[in-house]
Scaffold this motif. Structure first.
Motif, PDB file in Angstrom:
ATOM      1  N   GLN A   1       6.507  -3.535  -3.125  1.00 39.13           N
ATOM      2  CA  GLN A   1       7.066  -3.729  -1.933  1.00 39.13           C
ATOM      3  C   GLN A   1       8.489  -3.342  -1.874  1.00 39.13           C
ATOM      4  OE1 GLN A   1       5.874  -7.958  -1.847  1.00 39.13           O
ATOM      5  NE2 GLN A   1       5.121  -7.691   0.145  1.00 39.13           N
ATOM      6  N   VAL A   2       9.380  -3.310  -3.032  1.00 42.07           N
ATOM      7  CA  VAL A   2      10.782  -3.078  -3.169  1.00 42.07           C
ATOM      8  C   VAL A   2      10.804  -1.511  -3.051  1.00 42.07           C
ATOM      9  CG1 VAL A   2      12.661  -2.867  -4.571  1.00 42.07           C
ATOM     10  CG2 VAL A   2      11.270  -4.986  -4.464  1.00 42.07           C
ATOM     11  N   LEU A   3       9.525  -0.882  -3.556  1.00 44.86           N
ATOM     12  CA  LEU A   3       9.761   0.643  -3.407  1.00 44.86           C
ATOM     13  C   LEU A   3       9.500   0.963  -2.178  1.00 44.86           C
ATOM     14  CD1 LEU A   3       9.352   3.587  -4.583  1.00 44.86           C
ATOM     15  CD2 LEU A   3       7.147   3.185  -5.329  1.00 44.86           C
ATOM     16  N   LYS A   4       8.409   0.362  -1.310  1.00 49.61           N
ATOM     17  CA  LYS A   4       8.039   0.690  -0.128  1.00 49.61           C
ATOM     18  C   LYS A   4       9.194   0.600   0.830  1.00 49.61           C
ATOM     19  CE  LYS A   4       4.706   1.586   1.349  1.00 49.61           C
ATOM     20  NZ  LYS A   4       3.664   0.895   1.832  1.00 49.61           N
ATOM     21  N   LEU A   5      10.037  -0.665   0.664  1.00 50.49           N
ATOM     22  CA  LEU A   5      11.074  -0.918   1.532  1.00 50.49           C
ATOM     23  C   LEU A   5      12.272   0.083   1.408  1.00 50.49           C
ATOM     24  CD1 LEU A   5      11.934  -2.856   3.815  1.00 50.49           C
ATOM     25  CD2 LEU A   5      12.935  -4.509   2.000  1.00 50.49           C
ATOM     26  N   LYS A   6      12.344   0.578   0.260  1.00 53.41           N
ATOM     27  CA  LYS A   6      13.512   1.347   0.064  1.00 53.41           C
ATOM     28  C   LYS A   6      13.061   2.934   0.676  1.00 53.41           C
ATOM     29  CE  LYS A   6      15.741  -0.520  -4.063  1.00 53.41           C
ATOM     30  NZ  LYS A   6      16.346  -0.318  -5.417  1.00 53.41           N
ATOM     31  N   GLN A   7      11.899   3.091   0.393  1.00 54.49           N
ATOM     32  CA  GLN A   7      11.170   4.396   1.123  1.00 54.49           C
ATOM     33  C   GLN A   7      11.679   4.248   2.655  1.00 54.49           C
ATOM     34  OE1 GLN A   7       7.446   3.866  -0.364  1.00 54.49           O
ATOM     35  NE2 GLN A   7       7.545   6.203  -1.548  1.00 54.49           N
TER      36      GLN A   7
ATOM     37  N   GLN B   1      15.087  17.833   6.516  1.00 60.11           N
ATOM     38  CA  GLN B   1      14.571  18.690   7.626  1.00 60.11           C
ATOM     39  C   GLN B   1      13.276  18.171   8.186  1.00 60.11           C
ATOM     40  OE1 GLN B   1      13.212  21.650   4.478  1.00 60.11           O
ATOM     41  NE2 GLN B   1      15.219  22.511   4.372  1.00 60.11           N
ATOM     42  N   PHE B   2      12.599  16.965   7.644  1.00 61.02           N
ATOM     43  CA  PHE B   2      11.746  16.532   8.266  1.00 61.02           C
ATOM     44  C   PHE B   2      11.772  14.808   7.807  1.00 61.02           C
ATOM     45  CE2 PHE B   2       7.499  14.496   7.408  1.00 61.02           C
ATOM     46  CZ  PHE B   2       6.915  14.242   8.784  1.00 61.02           C
ATOM     47  N   ALA B   3      11.200  13.850   8.632  1.00 62.75           N
ATOM     48  CA  ALA B   3      11.127  12.684   8.330  1.00 62.75           C
ATOM     49  C   ALA B   3       9.935  11.752   9.078  1.00 62.75           C
ATOM     50  CB  ALA B   3      12.418  11.845   8.449  1.00 62.75           C
ATOM     51  N   ALA B   4       9.167  11.193   8.632  1.00 66.88           N
ATOM     52  CA  ALA B   4       8.128  10.418   9.126  1.00 66.88           C
ATOM     53  C   ALA B   4       8.582   9.493  10.134  1.00 66.88           C
ATOM     54  CB  ALA B   4       7.010   9.891   8.208  1.00 66.88           C
ATOM     55  N   GLY B   5       8.244   9.175  11.228  1.00 67.65           N
ATOM     56  CA  GLY B   5       8.571   8.227  12.197  1.00 67.65           C
ATOM     57  C   GLY B   5       8.206   6.534  11.619  1.00 67.65           C
ATOM     58  N   ARG B   6       9.091   5.859  12.206  1.00 68.64           N
ATOM     59  CA  ARG B   6       8.959   4.500  11.956  1.00 68.64           C
ATOM     60  C   ARG B   6       8.334   3.682  13.240  1.00 68.64           C
ATOM     61  NH1 ARG B   6      12.805   1.035   8.275  1.00 68.64           N
ATOM     62  NH2 ARG B   6      11.041  -0.355   8.442  1.00 68.64           N
TER      63      ARG B   6
ATOM     64  N   ASN C   1       0.920  -1.442  -0.048  1.00 65.55           N
ATOM     65  CA  ASN C   1      -0.277   0.084  -0.018  1.00 65.55           C
ATOM     66  C   ASN C   1       0.973   1.283  -0.066  1.00 65.55           C
ATOM     67  OD1 ASN C   1      -1.723   2.253   1.289  1.00 65.55           O
ATOM     68  ND2 ASN C   1      -3.245   0.649   1.187  1.00 65.55           N
ATOM     69  N   PRO C   2       0.760   1.986  -0.942  1.00 61.45           N
ATOM     70  CA  PRO C   2       1.617   3.359  -0.961  1.00 61.45           C
ATOM     71  C   PRO C   2       1.371   4.335  -0.039  1.00 61.45           C
ATOM     72  CG  PRO C   2      -0.149   3.443  -2.816  1.00 61.45           C
ATOM     73  CD  PRO C   2      -0.437   2.066  -2.072  1.00 61.45           C
ATOM     74  N   SER C   3       0.372   4.350   0.772  1.00 61.26           N
ATOM     75  CA  SER C   3      -0.197   5.381   1.722  1.00 61.26           C
ATOM     76  C   SER C   3       0.263   4.953   3.237  1.00 61.26           C
ATOM     77  CB  SER C   3      -1.388   5.668   1.653  1.00 61.26           C
ATOM     78  OG  SER C   3      -1.777   6.367   0.498  1.00 61.26           O
ATOM     79  N   LEU C   4       0.824   3.525   3.525  1.00 63.47           N
ATOM     80  CA  LEU C   4       0.887   2.834   4.768  1.00 63.47           C
ATOM     81  C   LEU C   4       2.466   2.741   4.770  1.00 63.47           C
ATOM     82  CD1 LEU C   4      -0.728   1.570   7.248  1.00 63.47           C
ATOM     83  CD2 LEU C   4      -0.527  -0.626   6.049  1.00 63.47           C
ATOM     84  N   PHE C   5       3.032   2.937   6.114  1.00 60.61           N
ATOM     85  CA  PHE C   5       4.353   3.100   6.616  1.00 60.61           C
ATOM     86  C   PHE C   5       4.657   2.461   8.002  1.00 60.61           C
ATOM     87  CE2 PHE C   5       4.156   5.934   2.838  1.00 60.61           C
ATOM     88  CZ  PHE C   5       5.179   5.572   2.182  1.00 60.61           C
ATOM     89  N   ALA C   6       3.511   2.196   8.611  1.00 55.97           N
ATOM     90  CA  ALA C   6       3.357   1.784   9.786  1.00 55.97           C
ATOM     91  C   ALA C   6       2.665   0.428  10.178  1.00 55.97           C
ATOM     92  CB  ALA C   6       2.904   2.937  10.941  1.00 55.97           C
TER      93      ALA C   6
ATOM     94  N   GLU D   1       9.408   9.845  -5.096  1.00 57.14           N
ATOM     95  CA  GLU D   1       9.030   8.474  -4.250  1.00 57.14           C
ATOM     96  C   GLU D   1       9.281   9.037  -2.577  1.00 57.14           C
ATOM     97  OE1 GLU D   1       7.492   6.689  -5.778  1.00 57.14           O
ATOM     98  OE2 GLU D   1       8.561   6.988  -7.747  1.00 57.14           O
ATOM     99  N   CYS D   2       9.905  10.080  -2.358  1.00 57.80           N
ATOM    100  CA  CYS D   2       9.903  10.327  -0.908  1.00 57.80           C
ATOM    101  C   CYS D   2       9.375  11.757  -0.414  1.00 57.80           C
ATOM    102  CB  CYS D   2      11.438  10.407  -0.487  1.00 57.80           C
ATOM    103  SG  CYS D   2      12.229   8.844  -0.776  1.00 57.80           S
ATOM    104  N   MET D   3      10.105  12.872  -0.988  1.00 53.48           N
ATOM    105  CA  MET D   3       9.288  13.987  -0.836  1.00 53.48           C
ATOM    106  C   MET D   3       7.860  14.313  -1.461  1.00 53.48           C
ATOM    107  SD  MET D   3      12.568  16.519  -0.897  1.00 53.48           S
ATOM    108  CE  MET D   3      13.332  16.488  -2.473  1.00 53.48           C
ATOM    109  N   TYR D   4       7.797  13.926  -2.646  1.00 53.11           N
ATOM    110  CA  TYR D   4       6.244  14.212  -3.128  1.00 53.11           C
ATOM    111  C   TYR D   4       5.227  13.052  -2.331  1.00 53.11           C
ATOM    112  CZ  TYR D   4       7.802  16.863  -6.963  1.00 53.11           C
ATOM    113  OH  TYR D   4       8.287  17.805  -7.963  1.00 53.11           O
ATOM    114  N   ALA D   5       5.773  12.056  -1.857  1.00 53.78           N
ATOM    115  CA  ALA D   5       4.886  11.222  -0.971  1.00 53.78           C
ATOM    116  C   ALA D   5       4.449  11.778   0.365  1.00 53.78           C
ATOM    117  CB  ALA D   5       5.615   9.952  -0.932  1.00 53.78           C
ATOM    118  N   GLY D   6       5.531  12.821   0.875  1.00 50.79           N
ATOM    119  CA  GLY D   6       5.132  13.491   2.174  1.00 50.79           C
ATOM    120  C   GLY D   6       5.681  12.706   3.233  1.00 50.79           C
ATOM    121  N   ILE D   7       6.724  11.718   2.919  1.00 54.51           N
ATOM    122  CA  ILE D   7       7.312  11.103   4.123  1.00 54.51           C
ATOM    123  C   ILE D   7       8.649  11.712   4.544  1.00 54.51           C
ATOM    124  CG2 ILE D   7       6.391   8.893   3.528  1.00 54.51           C
ATOM    125  CD1 ILE D   7       8.792   8.000   2.303  1.00 54.51           C
TER     126      ILE D   7
END
Length: 259
Positions: free
Chosen positions: A91-97, A155-160, A36-41, A134-140
């Motif tokens: 999944q590869v893209l997500k894991l690299k993000q 400057q900002f990074a979403a938490g894992r 899922n492109p919007s799920l990182f937790a 894949e990172c800045m446009y995605a908002g992470i």
């Protein structure tokens, strides 16, 4: 809708779905969640009882995949690819993000060389496109690409998700931050108090100077008045200068000799 709200909705959806499934049926749900492109937790999904029951079973690989996406990086996957299923492109893209987020946890300046190595990217142009698209446009993440220094300034990074054993160190970090903030607040309050004291002293000194100036003005004014009155008395005394002058210019009467 911001990334946190999107994540909350997807997490709630997958947690409810996982609660109704078990065994191999969870495989497709894990694949869907990690693509899922919007799920990182993923910690909430990991805590679902039916998911935890996969431990030690023939389907434990799905639990391993979830743990990889919750805490791991692309390098972790490559090191354990022999016992993990092949990942789909999403999944590869997500894991690299997620790998970028992990690197940003400990360092706010990420050299291009390190990023290219961790992400298996062959050139700077490909790396910058990945960071932007894949990172800045995605908002992470938010940051600045420094082409001159060849680094990414975060400057900002979403938490894992928190890794096992990481909670204690995070609590210690937050406690240190709180202590530092308290000390800084005390220092600021002391400086404010000192500034107020200096302001009062300055006002007092200014008042003393103004009072002194007024005293000098009054003294000068009084002296000038005394001097003026003294001159006035001299010129108005009988037989004084003015009378002398008048007598000097008055015609003299002739005295006749006595026969």
């Amino acid at each position: 809708m911001d990334i946190e709200q999107k994540q909350a909705e997807f997490i709630d959806h997958f947690v409810k779905q996982a609660s109704t499934l078990n065994g191999s049926a969870l495989g497709s749900l894990v694949a869907e969640a990690t693509s899922n492109p919007s799920l990182f937790a993923f910690s909430e999904i990991l805590d679902v009882p039916t998911v935890l029951e996969l431990e030690g079973t023939d389907n434990s690989v799905y639990l391993d995949v979830l743990r990889l996406f919750a805490h791991g990086t692309w390098s972790d996957y490559k090191n354990n690819a022999g016992r993990l299923p092949q990942l789909a492109p999403e999944q590869v893209l997500k894991l690299k993000q997620l790998t970028v987020l992990t690197l940003a946890e400990t360092n706010k300046v990420l050299p291009y060389r390190q990023l290219m190595q961790e992400l298996d990217v062959s050139n700077v142009r490909e790396l910058e496109d990945f960071l932007i698209n894949e990172c800045m446009y995605a908002g992470i993440v938010r940051g600045k690409l420094d082409q001159l220094r060849e680094c990414f300034e975060v400057q900002f990074a979403a938490g894992r998700d928190l890794r096992p054993g990481q909670l204690g160190s995070m609590i210690q970090t937050l406690s240190n931050w709180l202590a530092t903030s308290d000390n800084l607040l005390v220092s600021i309050q002391e400086k404010i108090k000192w500034a107020d004291t200096m302001s009062e002293l300055d006002k007092k000194h200014r008042k003393e100077v103004e009072d002194k100036v007024e005293e000098v003005k009054k003294s000068i004014s009084l002296k000038a008045d005394v001097d003026y009155r003294g001159h006035e008395e001299i010129f108005s005394e009988p037989g004084g200068v003015m009378d002398y002058e008048e007598d000097r210019i008055r015609p003299k009467r002739r005295r006749h000799p006595i026969s």
